[in-house]
Design an enzyme around this catalytic site. Structure first.
Site, mmCIF file in Angstrom:
data_model
loop_
_atom_site.group_PDB
_atom_site.id
_atom_site.type_symbol
_atom_site.label_atom_id
_atom_site.label_comp_id
_atom_site.label_asym_id
_atom_site.label_seq_id
_atom_site.Cartn_x
_atom_site.Cartn_y
_atom_site.Cartn_z
ATOM 1 N N LYS A 2 -13.385 -1.922 6.050
ATOM 2 C CA LYS A 2 -13.883 -2.846 5.029
ATOM 3 C C LYS A 2 -14.834 -3.877 5.614
ATOM 4 O O LYS A 2 -15.922 -4.106 5.102
ATOM 5 C CB LYS A 2 -12.720 -3.560 4.333
ATOM 6 C CG LYS A 2 -12.133 -2.824 3.147
ATOM 7 C CD LYS A 2 -11.322 -1.616 3.537
ATOM 8 C CE LYS A 2 -10.629 -0.991 2.352
ATOM 9 N NZ LYS A 2 -9.805 0.168 2.756
ATOM 10 N N ASP A 27 -0.314 -5.653 9.291
ATOM 11 C CA ASP A 27 -1.341 -4.706 8.857
ATOM 12 C C ASP A 27 -2.565 -5.525 8.470
ATOM 13 O O ASP A 27 -2.514 -6.343 7.548
ATOM 14 C CB ASP A 27 -0.855 -3.871 7.669
ATOM 15 C CG ASP A 27 -1.815 -2.744 7.323
ATOM 16 O OD1 ASP A 27 -2.939 -2.716 7.862
ATOM 17 O OD2 ASP A 27 -1.457 -1.892 6.497
ATOM 18 N N TRP A 44 0.860 -1.182 0.000
ATOM 19 C CA TRP A 44 0.000 0.000 0.000
ATOM 20 C C TRP A 44 0.896 1.232 0.000
ATOM 21 O O TRP A 44 1.775 1.365 0.847
ATOM 22 C CB TRP A 44 -0.888 -0.049 1.240
ATOM 23 C CG TRP A 44 -1.851 1.071 1.410
ATOM 24 C CD1 TRP A 44 -2.647 1.633 0.462
ATOM 25 C CD2 TRP A 44 -2.131 1.762 2.640
ATOM 26 N NE1 TRP A 44 -3.420 2.626 1.015
ATOM 27 C CE2 TRP A 44 -3.125 2.721 2.347
ATOM 28 C CE3 TRP A 44 -1.659 1.638 3.945
ATOM 29 C CZ2 TRP A 44 -3.639 3.576 3.322
ATOM 30 C CZ3 TRP A 44 -2.174 2.476 4.906
ATOM 31 C CH2 TRP A 44 -3.152 3.428 4.601
#
Length: 408
Positions: free
Chosen positions: A257, A221, A139
């Site tokens: 999410k 993460d 990311w």
């Protein structure tokens, strides 16, 4: 007249202060979303940029359990939370990551996963003198956060084989084996962003042994817990494996999410520490948070804790995780099928071997730009697609557009 002259002089003075500040480049993800919105070709443009779940109709989805919890909380007060967050939230989210063994966990509610990564790196930069390793492809905001937290030159390790769009596990092991003992290593728990390429459980076992041998600090993460496969325990398995092996992993967790709470910025930082270290670690994490943002927001955390602590809402949430992950899985198969029909001489197996929100197509930057300019298809420059943006209405024109740029 005097007022006008004074105002003009003030504007000139203010303007002169910032002429040395250049305009930075737009964020590679959110900036592209703006470009998509400004595209006047509204009839059939396709947005595959931001990682936010959409239904097959292309609409946002409020999870049923979230809707019920929200209605229950409409009369909640708006008092400040403690610096480390809502206690019910921190307790409930600990169990998601650790299972029932939370005695060694210190948890701080954060401003989603981004805030958790920043808070963890701020702490580690101050109290853990070691280099930071990020996946070579990750990311993009990881690098921004690391540098702003004081890791001026974060190091990288191999992850993806560009030629095959598959995991380059041997090179990954070699790079981490060459890292200084005690280094901090950021790992994606599941549904790797941007590639969708995850390690298998046997590979996680091998990696855990390497971390143990070199005393590396694992920083996970976790933006897609439960969203990747629809199975919370399966998605959390790498973290729990490292925990069970005594590797003291940390986890930066987002609930954007898997709860659809994108705007609420709900996250948590879990730090595995010795019992006698808990007060000191928690105290300094709170001290850093106090200086950065003081207190986390309450409403989203209350929604999450309400769902996790109510058996009926929890069951409904688990069903929703399956709905979202199943739709993404089925859409991958549909996209692969249409691509294979449109491009007979290309291998698209990686579309379905990858997992989660994102698909790494293997398209080059020039091909991505051609898709954008000629076909009004928007994906990241590196060829990363948000699979949530693909649906039964646009999958065929999407495949046709990709086929067209591959032929040029």
């Amino acid at each position: 007249m005097l007022l006008s002259s004074s105002s003009s002089a003030q504007q000139e003075t203010c303007a002169a202060r910032w002429t040395h500040v250049g305009v930075p480049p737009a964020d590679p993800i959110l900036g592209l979303k703006v470009v998509f919105r400004q595209d006047p070709f509204t009839s059939s443009k396709i947005d595959l940029t931001v990682g936010a779940y959409r239904t097959n109709d292309g609409e946002p989805w409020v999870l049923p359990a979230v809707r019920v919890a929200t209605e229950r909380l409409l009369t909640a007060d708006h008092e400040y939370l403690p610096i480390d967050g809502l206690p019910a939230f921190t307790r409930a989210t600990q169990r998601l990551m650790y299972g029932d063994d939370v005695a060694s966990a210190v948890t701080v509610q954060t401003l989603s996963g981004t805030g958790a990564v920043r808070l963890s790196l701020e702490f580690l930069k101050r109290f853990f003198d070691a280099p930071l390793y990020l996946p070579r492809i990750t990311w993009s905001n990881h690098f921004n956060i690391a540098r702003d937290a004081g890791f001026a030159d974060p190091r990288t390790y191999a992850y993806l084989d560009d030629a095959t769009s598959r995991l380059d596990f041997e090179s990954m092991l070699a790079d981490l084996d060459a890292a200084p003992d005690g280094s901090i290593v950021l790992l994606h728990l599941c549904a790797h962003n941007p590639t969708g390429v995850d390690l298998t459980l046997p590979q996680w076992e091998i990696l855990a042994d390497l971390f143990a041998r070199k005393s590396l600090l694992p920083l996970f993460d976790s933006a897609y817990l439960g969203f990747a496969t629809g199975d919370l325990d399966r998605d959390a398995k790498p973290f729990r494996l490292f925990f069970e092996k005594g590797l003291a992993p940390w986890a930066c967790v987002s609930f954007s999410k898997n709860f659809g709470l994108y705007s609420e910025r709900v996250g948590a930082l879990h730090a595995t520490v010795r019992v006698e270290e808990r007060d000191a670690v928690l105290g300094h994490l709170k001290k850093i948070a106090r200086a950065m943002y003081s207190n986390p927001p309450a409403f989203g955390a209350r929604i999450v804790s309400t769902v996790l602590e109510d058996p009926d809402l929890y069951a409904s949430w688990l069903d929703s995780l399956h709905v979202m992950s199943d739709r993404i899985f089925e859409t991958r198969g549909l996209l692969r099928s249409h691509l294979e029909n449109a491009t007979r001489d290309h291998d698209w197996d990686h579309i379905t071997s990858q997992i989660g929100m994102f698909c790494f197509t293997g398209l080059t930057k020039s091909q991505v730009l051609e898709l954008r300019e000629k076909h009004h298809v928007y994906m990241l420059d590196n060829g990363r697609v948000s699979m949530a943006g693909v649906n039964t209405r646009n999958v065929e024109p999407l495949a046709a557009a990709i086929a067209a740029v591959l032929e040029d």
